[in-house]
Design a protein around this motif. Structure first.
Motif, PDB file in Angstrom:
ATOM      1  N   TYR A 222       7.459   5.490  11.202  1.00 18.86           N
ATOM      2  CA  TYR A 222       7.845   4.467  10.337  1.00 18.86           C
ATOM      3  C   TYR A 222       8.445   3.256  11.289  1.00 18.86           C
ATOM      4  N   ASN A 223       8.027   3.490  12.590  1.00 19.00           N
ATOM      5  CA  ASN A 223       8.651   2.482  13.613  1.00 19.00           C
ATOM      6  C   ASN A 223       7.522   2.350  14.573  1.00 19.00           C
ATOM      7  N   PRO A 224       6.662   1.662  14.452  1.00 16.96           N
ATOM      8  CA  PRO A 224       5.488   1.532  15.059  1.00 16.96           C
ATOM      9  C   PRO A 224       6.046   0.510  16.290  1.00 16.96           C
ATOM     10  N   VAL A 225       5.387   0.752  17.365  1.00 15.78           N
ATOM     11  CA  VAL A 225       5.496  -0.039  18.698  1.00 15.78           C
ATOM     12  C   VAL A 225       4.311  -0.176  19.489  1.00 15.78           C
TER      13      VAL A 225
ATOM     14  N   VAL B  38       0.826  -1.251   0.098  1.00 16.25           N
ATOM     15  CA  VAL B  38      -0.024  -0.082   0.032  1.00 16.25           C
ATOM     16  C   VAL B  38       0.810   1.126   0.058  1.00 16.25           C
ATOM     17  N   PHE B  39       0.297   2.364  -0.315  1.00 16.61           N
ATOM     18  CA  PHE B  39       1.107   3.641  -0.108  1.00 16.61           C
ATOM     19  C   PHE B  39       0.886   4.258   1.284  1.00 16.61           C
ATOM     20  N   LEU B  40       1.854   3.841   2.301  1.00 14.52           N
ATOM     21  CA  LEU B  40       1.679   4.345   3.496  1.00 14.52           C
ATOM     22  C   LEU B  40       2.044   5.727   3.729  1.00 14.52           C
ATOM     23  N   GLU B  41       1.383   6.531   4.155  1.00 17.26           N
ATOM     24  CA  GLU B  41       1.921   7.874   4.738  1.00 17.26           C
ATOM     25  C   GLU B  41       2.683   7.693   6.028  1.00 17.26           C
TER      26      GLU B  41
ATOM     27  N   HIS C 205      -5.991   3.652   4.214  1.00 12.33           N
ATOM     28  CA  HIS C 205      -5.027   2.629   4.192  1.00 12.33           C
ATOM     29  C   HIS C 205      -3.976   2.541   5.205  1.00 12.33           C
ATOM     30  N   ASP C 206      -3.794   3.902   5.722  1.00 11.23           N
ATOM     31  CA  ASP C 206      -2.745   3.904   6.910  1.00 11.23           C
ATOM     32  C   ASP C 206      -3.461   3.206   8.221  1.00 11.23           C
ATOM     33  N   CYS C 207      -4.798   3.494   8.355  1.00  6.71           N
ATOM     34  CA  CYS C 207      -5.507   2.834   9.731  1.00  6.71           C
ATOM     35  C   CYS C 207      -5.689   1.382   9.486  1.00  6.71           C
ATOM     36  N   CYS C 208      -5.502   0.858   8.311  1.00  2.00           N
ATOM     37  CA  CYS C 208      -5.693  -0.605   8.339  1.00  2.00           C
ATOM     38  C   CYS C 208      -4.101  -0.988   8.567  1.00  2.00           C
ATOM     39  N   GLU C 209      -3.244  -0.448   8.349  1.00  2.00           N
ATOM     40  CA  GLU C 209      -1.987  -1.039   8.845  1.00  2.00           C
ATOM     41  C   GLU C 209      -1.836  -0.781  10.115  1.00  2.00           C
TER      42      GLU C 209
END
Length: 214
Positions: A180-183, A6-9, A20-24
């Motif tokens: 870009y570093n979700p925890v 996906v195109f992730l912002e 799409h961001d929310c789905c990820e």
């Protein structure tokens, strides 16, 4: 492992309203409550909700033994349990005008003392450590919200990505790279992100608390 293309912002919950961001984001992060498959709001990271008779005070008792994904932001411990403070921190990040959250208006004027904190923070007169009248931390596993007026949609708002549990350690450790570093505590852990091909790779969280999804 699984992958998404996906195109992730951004993975930063307070900075997006993109579908799409929310789905990820929901693959990695979780909130106090969530929707079940029938559209009912059910407990997620909380085990009990108590609502006052006047519907102005909500008390959430968090589940114990739920840990964040192992990450270097936690230094020697590698991880830690979720705490009530994490939810206060997440909501303050939404109201921190420096973050320019597109969803700040969803919670503006709803929780006691929150808008005053937001204005003071804008003037560098407030910090994330301040006490907020409408967000009381009783202990590590109990958080109490006090509303300005009856807000029937309050639990619905808490299902949104802007109200998920975020560890302060991750935001401070990664700084501008936190996007870009979700925890989180969710069922999947970010393995790698290829920005050039827009492909995101996840690995299964073997320590995930919801065994029905393991």
């Amino acid at each position: 492992s699984i992958s998404s293309q996906v195109f992730l912002e951004t993975f930063d919950p307070v900075k997006t309203l993109d579908f799409h961001d929310c789905c990820e984001i929901y693959k990695v992060y979780e909130g106090l409550v969530e929707y079940d498959l029938n559209g009912n709001i059910i407990n997620n990271l909380c085990e009990k909700i108590e609502v006052s008779k006047d519907n102005l005070t909500y008390t959430f008792r968090l589940k114990k033994g739920i840990f964040y994904h192992k990450n270097k932001c936690f230094k020697n411990s590698q991880t830690r349990q979720i705490k009530a403070q994490d939810f206060k921190y997440s909501i303050l990040r939404v109201m921190d005008q420096e973050n320019r959250s597109p969803l700040i208006n969803l919670i503006s004027n709803k929780i006691k003392g929150l808008d005053k904190w937001s204005e003071n923070k804008k003037l560098n007169l407030a910090s994330y450590d301040d006490e907020i009248e409408g967000i009381k931390i009783i202990d590590d596993h109990t958080i109490v919200f006090s509303l300005n007026k009856v807000w029937p949609q309050f639990l619905e708002i808490l299902t949104l990505h802007i109200c998920i549990a975020i560890p302060k350690e991750a935001v401070e450790f990664y700084g501008n790279d936190f996007s870009y570093n979700p925890v989180g505590t969710g069922p999947f852990i970010l393995d790698k992100l290829k920005k050039d091909t827009k492909k995101i790779f996840y690995i299964k969280n073997d320590s995930y608390h919801n065994k029905n999804l393991n």
